[in-house]
Design an enzyme around this catalytic site. Structure first.
Site: not given
Ligand code: NAP
Length: 535
Positions: A268, A307
């Site tokens: 997602e 999102c």
């Molecule tokens: P993110 O930086 O991609 O992080 C998401 C999750 O992935 C965090 O738990 C992060 O851990 C983890 N992570 C980071 N690098 C990783 C890796 N190499 N391997 C495994 N896990 C890893 O996203 P965010 O900044 O938290 O969230 C914002 C984004 O999420 C926005 O773009 C939004 O559109 C999207 N979003 C989408 C949905 C949907 O349902 N489609 C819902 C909500 C948000 P750490 O925090 O420890 O780095």
């Protein structure tokens, strides 16, 4: 319920523990700080350094999975109901943490916290009728050959691995429980990895559920801090359900072990969701009012950190000025500031890093569009703009759909949207599709035939379409609200995933097997299974 039950206090800094392998554990010194985005004050620290994640996964698989799969769907549904009750009893505490760590107003926290409790209750209710079944089935046994006794049936067998749930920062509660509800119901143990910046709420909720002794050992684990080598230890039977940015989603998909073993992954990701005003809608009409209200609501709830939030506001070119003015008039009334003040409608972004990213995003949008609303004298209520992660609601207006390519490329994850004029309906549909695959779009019109046409035209590039004529203007659940009964996810850029969708969501956690055998054998399998489509 004490907030610090499972959190160590060391040198005046709370340290979030992880619950792995059936015990609370803390990573080595260091790790990342969690802050209060209103004040910039440090709240806690999370470190996963040195934690044995391979053993943690093995424990979930061997102990949690085995225990959960002994239970029937009906028994697992009861567990979900009990989890919902425990979470409901701690609601005030969750709201307080959401305010401190995520800068949530009460309305923001409600979407996250009440949304998670509601989702658990929903699955507890609809799964109760699955009764004693432990398997899924798709349809009924079918004859396969001349011999009527030789038959086939698609049966879903629950996966015997662990479900790794990696969540985004913006929904620490809902993100955790909407995934866990379906996974636990399927009989697959959960290892949740909340985003570090807002992990406190997820960790306290898991702590409350563990303390209540509802779940079998190993059914629920949580990792607070960075994922480290977590993905390296995944194997056949495990799944990853990821929510977050497109870049991280892509790196998970490309992880060598995941690719080589074809570990099942659901992504997602981010999305440039559109709201489309039909060509028939006149300014000052009822439908126009509903449209404008929805755009403003989407821009300001959770400070636009959803999102599904509306990023692109597609309007007939001749209405662009009127739409811009009407949205700006409502945005002017939005009070931004410390969410502790009940007068405040919109809090800060989650941290200073996000503020800088959003400010940079606004600068990039501004290069191809102009401000339709941006308060130059912005000053958040009861807060210091130097220390808090505040960004004012910001509306931009593109000169034309083709002039502003960046609007269709850049997700600015904050209270920011851009009005994009369109020429005619074909141009409007084409612009909506330029998002490259989105989670949700909404279309507002008085003309239900146009709404149905839009539904088909946008169907291939969207996961969910909210088609609003004035008869549901006041009763629909909102553009950005994800419902447990409906599928959540979108194609292309949005990740190509599917979550929830009522009992259909169970299939992600099952292997669909084409069983071939005699009528008696298949009848025996059919007896142990239930068909979610028939419920
Ligand atoms: P993110 O930086 O991609 O992080 C998401 C999750 O992935 C965090 O738990 C992060 O851990 C983890 N992570 C980071 N690098 C990783 C890796 N190499 N391997 C495994 N896990 C890893 O996203 P965010 O900044 O938290 O969230 C914002 C984004 O999420 C926005 O773009 C939004 O559109 C999207 N979003 C989408 C949905 C949907 O349902 N489609 C819902 C909500 C948000 P750490 O925090 O420890 O780095």
């Amino acid at each position: 319920m004490a907030t610090t039950v499972k959190n160590l206090m060391a040198s005046d800094t709370k340290v979030l523990q992880s619950y792995l392998g059936g015990k609370w554990q803390v990573g080595a010194e260091g790790g990342a700080a969690l802050v209060n985005p209103t004040t910039g004050d440090a709240l806690a620290r999370a470190s996963s350094r040195g934690l044995d994640l391979k053993s943690a996964l093995e424990y979930s698989r061997n102990v949690g999975g085995a225990e959960l799969r002994q239970l029937t769907f009906g028994q697992r549904a009861e567990l979900l109901g009990k989890i919902a009750d425990v979470l409901a009893s701690g609601r005030d505490e969750w709201f307080e943490i959401a305010r401190k760590n995520s800068g949530n107003t009460k309305a923001d926290a409600s979407i996250d916290v009440d949304g998670s409790i509601g989702t658990l209750k929903y699955f507890a209710k609809i799964a109760a009728k699955l009764g004693n079944a432990r398997l899924l089935r798709d349809g009924a046994p079918m004859r396969l050959a001349r011999d009527a006794n030789f038959q086939g049936l698609h049966v879903g067998v629950p996966l015997d691995g662990v479900a790794v749930h990696i969540n985004a920062f913006n929904f620490p509660a809902w993100g955790l429980w909407e995934k866990a509800a379906v996974s636990l119901l399927a009989g697959v143990p959960v290892l949740a990895k909340p985003a570090t910046s807002t992990a406190w709420l997820a960790q306290e909720m898991v702590s409350a559920v563990i303390e209540a002794g509802i779940l079998p050992p190993g059914a629920l684990s949580i990792l607070c801090g960075s994922p480290n080598d977590l993905l390296d230890h995944l194997q056949l039977g495990d799944v990853v359900a990821f929510t977050g940015s497109a870049d991280t989603g892509e790196s998970i998909r490309q992880h060598k072990g995941i690719r080589q073993q074809n570990v099942r992954v659901n992504i997602e990701a981010d999305s440039l969701n559109a709201a489309l005003l039909g060509p028939d809608v006149a300014p000052d009409s009822v439908a126009f009012g509903f449209f404008v209200r929805e755009v403003v609501r989407e821009m300001t709830i959770k400070a636009g950190q959803k999102c599904t939030a509306i990023r692109r506001v597609l309007v007939p070119a001749e209405r662009a000025a009127a739409v811009g003015e009407a949205i700006a008039a409502l945005l002017r009334a939005v009070v931004v500031g410390d969410p502790a003040n009940p007068l405040v409608n919109m809090g800060p972004l989650v941290n200073m890093t996000q503020r800088k990213t959003v400010e940079e995003g606004i600068r990039k949008l501004k290069a191809q569009a102009e401000f339709a609303y941006w308060p130059e004298d912005f000053s958040p209520m009861d807060a210091n703009l130097e220390k808090g992660a505040f960004v004012p609601p910001t509306l931009l207006k593109a000169r034309s759909g083709s002039d502003a390519a960046i609007v269709n490329e850049l997700e600015v994850f904050g209270p920011v949207a851009t009005v994009v004029p369109y020429r005619d309906k074909e141009n409007a549909f084409e612009l909506a599709r330029r998002g490259g695959g989105s989670l949700a779009a909404s279309v507002f019109s008085n003309d239900t035939a146009f709404l149905a046409e839009a539904g088909v035209a946008l169907g291939t590039t969207h996961g969910r379409l909210l088609l609003v004529d004035p008869s549901i203007g006041d009763s629909h659940t909102g553009h950005g609200i994800v419902l447990p009964s409906l599928m959540h996810g979108g194609p292309g850029r949005a990740g190509g995933g599917e979550e929830l969708g009522g009992l259909h969501g169970l299939w992600f956690y099952h292997q669909r097997v084409a069983m071939q055998g005699s009528a008696a054998t298949l009848a025996s399998l059919a007896e142990q299974s239930c068909d979610p489509a028939a419920e």
